[in-house]
Design a protein around this motif. Structure first.
Motif, mmCIF file in Angstrom:
data_model
loop_
_atom_site.group_PDB
_atom_site.id
_atom_site.type_symbol
_atom_site.label_atom_id
_atom_site.label_comp_id
_atom_site.label_asym_id
_atom_site.label_seq_id
_atom_site.Cartn_x
_atom_site.Cartn_y
_atom_site.Cartn_z
ATOM 1 N N ALA A 217 0.249 -1.256 -0.028
ATOM 2 C CA ALA A 217 -0.093 0.260 -0.201
ATOM 3 C C ALA A 217 0.843 1.072 0.299
ATOM 4 O O ALA A 217 0.793 2.120 -0.053
ATOM 5 C CB ALA A 217 -1.119 0.329 1.566
ATOM 6 N N VAL A 218 2.449 1.430 -0.225
ATOM 7 C CA VAL A 218 2.965 1.993 -0.634
ATOM 8 C C VAL A 218 3.398 2.455 -2.150
ATOM 9 O O VAL A 218 3.841 1.785 -2.730
ATOM 10 C CB VAL A 218 4.289 1.912 0.281
ATOM 11 C CG1 VAL A 218 4.985 2.895 0.544
ATOM 12 C CG2 VAL A 218 4.299 1.771 2.010
ATOM 13 N N GLU A 268 5.225 -1.581 6.492
ATOM 14 C CA GLU A 268 4.603 -1.492 5.084
ATOM 15 C C GLU A 268 3.021 -2.114 5.517
ATOM 16 O O GLU A 268 2.356 -1.703 5.244
ATOM 17 C CB GLU A 268 5.400 -2.927 4.521
ATOM 18 C CG GLU A 268 5.959 -2.236 3.356
ATOM 19 C CD GLU A 268 5.771 -1.562 2.156
ATOM 20 O OE1 GLU A 268 4.929 -1.905 1.481
ATOM 21 O OE2 GLU A 268 6.376 -0.499 1.606
ATOM 22 N N ALA A 269 3.198 -2.865 6.814
ATOM 23 C CA ALA A 269 2.466 -3.856 7.259
ATOM 24 C C ALA A 269 1.188 -2.812 8.240
ATOM 25 O O ALA A 269 -0.088 -2.124 7.226
ATOM 26 C CB ALA A 269 2.121 -4.082 8.419
ATOM 27 N N HIS A 270 1.690 -1.598 8.491
ATOM 28 C CA HIS A 270 1.110 -0.203 9.187
ATOM 29 C C HIS A 270 -0.016 0.477 7.593
ATOM 30 O O HIS A 270 -1.373 0.450 8.055
ATOM 31 C CB HIS A 270 1.766 0.784 9.682
ATOM 32 C CG HIS A 270 1.453 2.225 9.854
ATOM 33 N ND1 HIS A 270 0.339 2.083 10.887
ATOM 34 C CD2 HIS A 270 1.415 3.275 9.274
ATOM 35 C CE1 HIS A 270 -0.103 3.040 11.153
ATOM 36 N NE2 HIS A 270 -0.341 4.512 9.955
ATOM 37 N N GLU A 271 0.880 0.690 6.578
ATOM 38 C CA GLU A 271 0.029 1.460 5.357
ATOM 39 C C GLU A 271 -0.735 0.126 5.413
ATOM 40 O O GLU A 271 -1.844 0.366 4.627
ATOM 41 C CB GLU A 271 1.215 1.305 4.427
ATOM 42 C CG GLU A 271 2.287 2.597 5.022
ATOM 43 C CD GLU A 271 1.471 4.041 5.394
ATOM 44 O OE1 GLU A 271 0.552 3.889 4.307
ATOM 45 O OE2 GLU A 271 2.261 4.730 5.687
ATOM 46 N N LEU A 272 -0.957 -1.083 4.878
ATOM 47 C CA LEU A 272 -1.681 -2.265 4.438
ATOM 48 C C LEU A 272 -2.288 -2.222 5.349
ATOM 49 O O LEU A 272 -4.248 -1.792 5.149
ATOM 50 C CB LEU A 272 -0.965 -3.326 4.282
ATOM 51 C CG LEU A 272 -1.751 -4.307 4.415
ATOM 52 C CD1 LEU A 272 -2.227 -4.232 2.135
ATOM 53 C CD2 LEU A 272 -1.533 -5.931 4.668
ATOM 54 N N GLU A 274 -3.913 0.458 7.289
ATOM 55 C CA GLU A 274 -4.449 1.453 6.775
ATOM 56 C C GLU A 274 -5.351 1.607 5.728
ATOM 57 O O GLU A 274 -6.499 2.852 5.763
ATOM 58 C CB GLU A 274 -3.781 3.002 6.863
ATOM 59 C CG GLU A 274 -2.932 3.565 8.191
ATOM 60 C CD GLU A 274 -4.075 4.636 9.058
ATOM 61 O OE1 GLU A 274 -4.546 4.992 8.307
ATOM 62 O OE2 GLU A 274 -4.507 3.506 10.288
ATOM 63 N N TYR A 275 -4.894 1.676 4.286
ATOM 64 C CA TYR A 275 -5.436 1.022 3.356
ATOM 65 C C TYR A 275 -6.679 0.731 3.587
ATOM 66 O O TYR A 275 -7.549 0.602 2.370
ATOM 67 C CB TYR A 275 -4.616 0.623 2.054
ATOM 68 C CG TYR A 275 -4.873 0.361 0.735
ATOM 69 C CD1 TYR A 275 -4.956 2.211 0.155
ATOM 70 C CD2 TYR A 275 -5.749 -0.564 0.581
ATOM 71 C CE1 TYR A 275 -5.386 1.689 -1.142
ATOM 72 C CE2 TYR A 275 -5.918 -0.364 -0.823
ATOM 73 C CZ TYR A 275 -5.376 0.421 -1.367
ATOM 74 O OH TYR A 275 -6.084 1.320 -3.085
ATOM 75 N N ALA A 276 -6.194 -0.494 4.001
ATOM 76 C CA ALA A 276 -7.596 -1.739 4.299
ATOM 77 C C ALA A 276 -9.139 -1.276 4.737
ATOM 78 O O ALA A 276 -9.526 -2.355 4.906
ATOM 79 C CB ALA A 276 -7.120 -3.267 4.551
ATOM 80 N N GLU A 309 1.152 -10.289 13.069
ATOM 81 C CA GLU A 309 1.213 -9.984 14.746
ATOM 82 C C GLU A 309 0.987 -8.409 14.624
ATOM 83 O O GLU A 309 -0.039 -8.008 15.402
ATOM 84 C CB GLU A 309 1.927 -10.534 15.845
ATOM 85 C CG GLU A 309 2.194 -11.859 15.559
ATOM 86 C CD GLU A 309 2.495 -12.410 16.812
ATOM 87 O OE1 GLU A 309 3.052 -13.495 17.556
ATOM 88 O OE2 GLU A 309 4.171 -11.135 17.613
ATOM 89 N N TYR A 310 1.289 -8.019 14.009
ATOM 90 C CA TYR A 310 0.950 -6.063 13.704
ATOM 91 C C TYR A 310 -0.179 -6.508 12.848
ATOM 92 O O TYR A 310 -1.490 -5.264 13.629
ATOM 93 C CB TYR A 310 1.881 -5.685 13.148
ATOM 94 C CG TYR A 310 1.827 -4.324 12.910
ATOM 95 C CD1 TYR A 310 2.328 -3.312 13.893
ATOM 96 C CD2 TYR A 310 0.659 -3.369 11.620
ATOM 97 C CE1 TYR A 310 2.130 -1.766 13.678
ATOM 98 C CE2 TYR A 310 0.728 -2.261 12.036
ATOM 99 C CZ TYR A 310 1.730 -1.432 13.216
ATOM 100 O OH TYR A 310 1.083 0.011 12.307
ATOM 101 N N LEU A 311 -0.801 -6.866 11.935
ATOM 102 C CA LEU A 311 -1.997 -6.909 10.547
ATOM 103 C C LEU A 311 -3.007 -7.318 11.846
ATOM 104 O O LEU A 311 -4.034 -6.895 11.795
ATOM 105 C CB LEU A 311 -1.166 -7.138 10.049
ATOM 106 C CG LEU A 311 -1.883 -7.211 8.517
ATOM 107 C CD1 LEU A 311 -1.901 -5.240 8.310
ATOM 108 C CD2 LEU A 311 -1.904 -7.973 7.051
#
Ligand code: SF4
Length: 350
Positions: A217-218, A268-272, A274-276, A309-311
């Motif tokens: 998502a970047v 990247e997990a954070h942006e994913l 946020e996007y989703a 685990e972040y997601l």
């Protein structure tokens, strides 16, 4: 040139019979049943059709029958078929997961999207498949399957929305209840997202599933992995996805293939996430399958754990798929390995 019968949907078949061959409309049901329900591969087998009619068909039309050149089965049961189709070599994959039996179909000979992790992408583009060639892959696998094929995914060689006319016809044919009758909700079309592509699926006003190969998502990362993504912003992609979810009432699957050092960081997990967060979706995490000749690697178990685990708490539906079929090079991004690359020294949509 003879008409490729397997590529005609019911209405097209009826029009052709009535307009071109001056036959009665009821012939369409008879012929469609032989082709798509009984799935015979020769006119001789259509025993309730008169000899005269069969001879007309023989002189005007063909039934596409792929030549199977190889069949490779993994220990897990995934089967890769190497098929010789009229337009060239192709690969299709059967993924048994009882009671579900999924057929993964190719739509192009090669692909012009150029995804960096993908063997098909690295082999270039060699042409579109016809609807008949797409449908013929399914019937070949149905003939070998120990159980009824329940699901179909368009995730093999090629970008389905880059060959929409053929894919759209194939969708109508394989979901027709007079034929093999795979339910619309059991069929999924995968795309990296090309301008106007998702719109075409929306315009069908059907219940076909949609899977979007997001992979990041970047913007910069996504365009590095999927060069074709430069033609469509992440914002536009989200807009089109929301049109799909809004119109169909279905969730979209966001495919995310984790590649070591490329898209597996916490950022990247954070942006994913946020996007989703405002998309009705499920996120399907895949672990990259190494492809011979390509430099990309799968993340370590530790990084994989950290990412998931972040997601998990931040997204409502996340699955982690350790892609089946890796051992027979039949997993996403690996299709085409043995055919197109051999040809030049190229299937697979992640
Ligand atoms: S991943 Fe799919 S869209 Fe990308 S190059 Fe491979 S086949 Fe084409």
């Amino acid at each position: 040139m003879k008409v490729q019968l397997l590529g005609l949907n019911f209405d097209e078949l009826q029009n052709w019979l009535v307009e071109d061959l001056k036959q009665k409309p009821f012939r369409a049901k008879q012929l469609f049943t032989w082709l798509h329900f009984r799935r015979v591969s020769s006119f001789e087998e259509m025993t309730d059709l008169s000899l005269k009619f069969r001879n007309i068909l023989k002189s005007e039309a063909e039934i596409t029958v792929p030549e199977q050149t190889e069949r490779v089965e993994s220990d897990e049961g995934t089967v890769k078929y190497l098929l010789k189709l009229p337009g060239g070599p192709a690969e299709s994959v059967m993924i048994p997961d009882p009671p579900r039996f999924t057929a993964c179909l190719s739509t192009q000979y090669g692909c012009r999207m150029g995804c960096k992790f993908c063997m098909t992408g690295s082999a270039g583009f060699h042409g579109n498949m016809s609807a008949a060639e797409i449908v013929a892959q399914l019937y070949t696998m149905a003939g070998h399957s120990p159980a009824r094929i329940s699901n179909v995914v368009f995730m093999g060689m090629g970008e389905p929305m880059d060959n929409w006319d053929a894919v759209g016809s194939a969708l109508e044919i394989i979901s027709d209840d007079r034929g093999i009758c795979i339910g619309q909700r059991k069929i999924t079309v995968s795309t990296v997202g090309i301008p106007g592509g998702i719109r075409k699926l929306v315009d069908m006003e059907k219940q076909y599933g949609l899977a979007v190969s997001l992979h990041s998502a970047v913007r910069e990362t996504r365009e590095e992995i999927i060069p074709a993504a430069r033609a469509m912003s992440l914002e536009q992609l989200k807009h089109d996805i929301l049109e799909y979810t809004g119109t169909t009432g279905r969730r979209v699957t966001l495919e995310y293939c984790l590649i070591r050092g490329v898209n597996d960081s916490i950022e990247e997990a954070h942006e994913l996430a946020e996007y989703a967060k405002d998309i009705p979706c499920k996120i399907n995490l895949l672990v990259y399958n190494p492809v011979p000749g390509l430099d990309w690697k799968r993340p370590s178990e530790e990084v994989l754990k950290r990412f998931t685990e972040y997601l998990y708490p931040r997204s409502s539906a996340v699955t982690l798929r350790r892609s089946r079929g890796g051992k027979v090079a039949g997993a996403c991004g690996q299709l085409g390995a043995s055919v197109l690359l051999e040809k030049e020294k190229g299937p697979g949509c992640q």
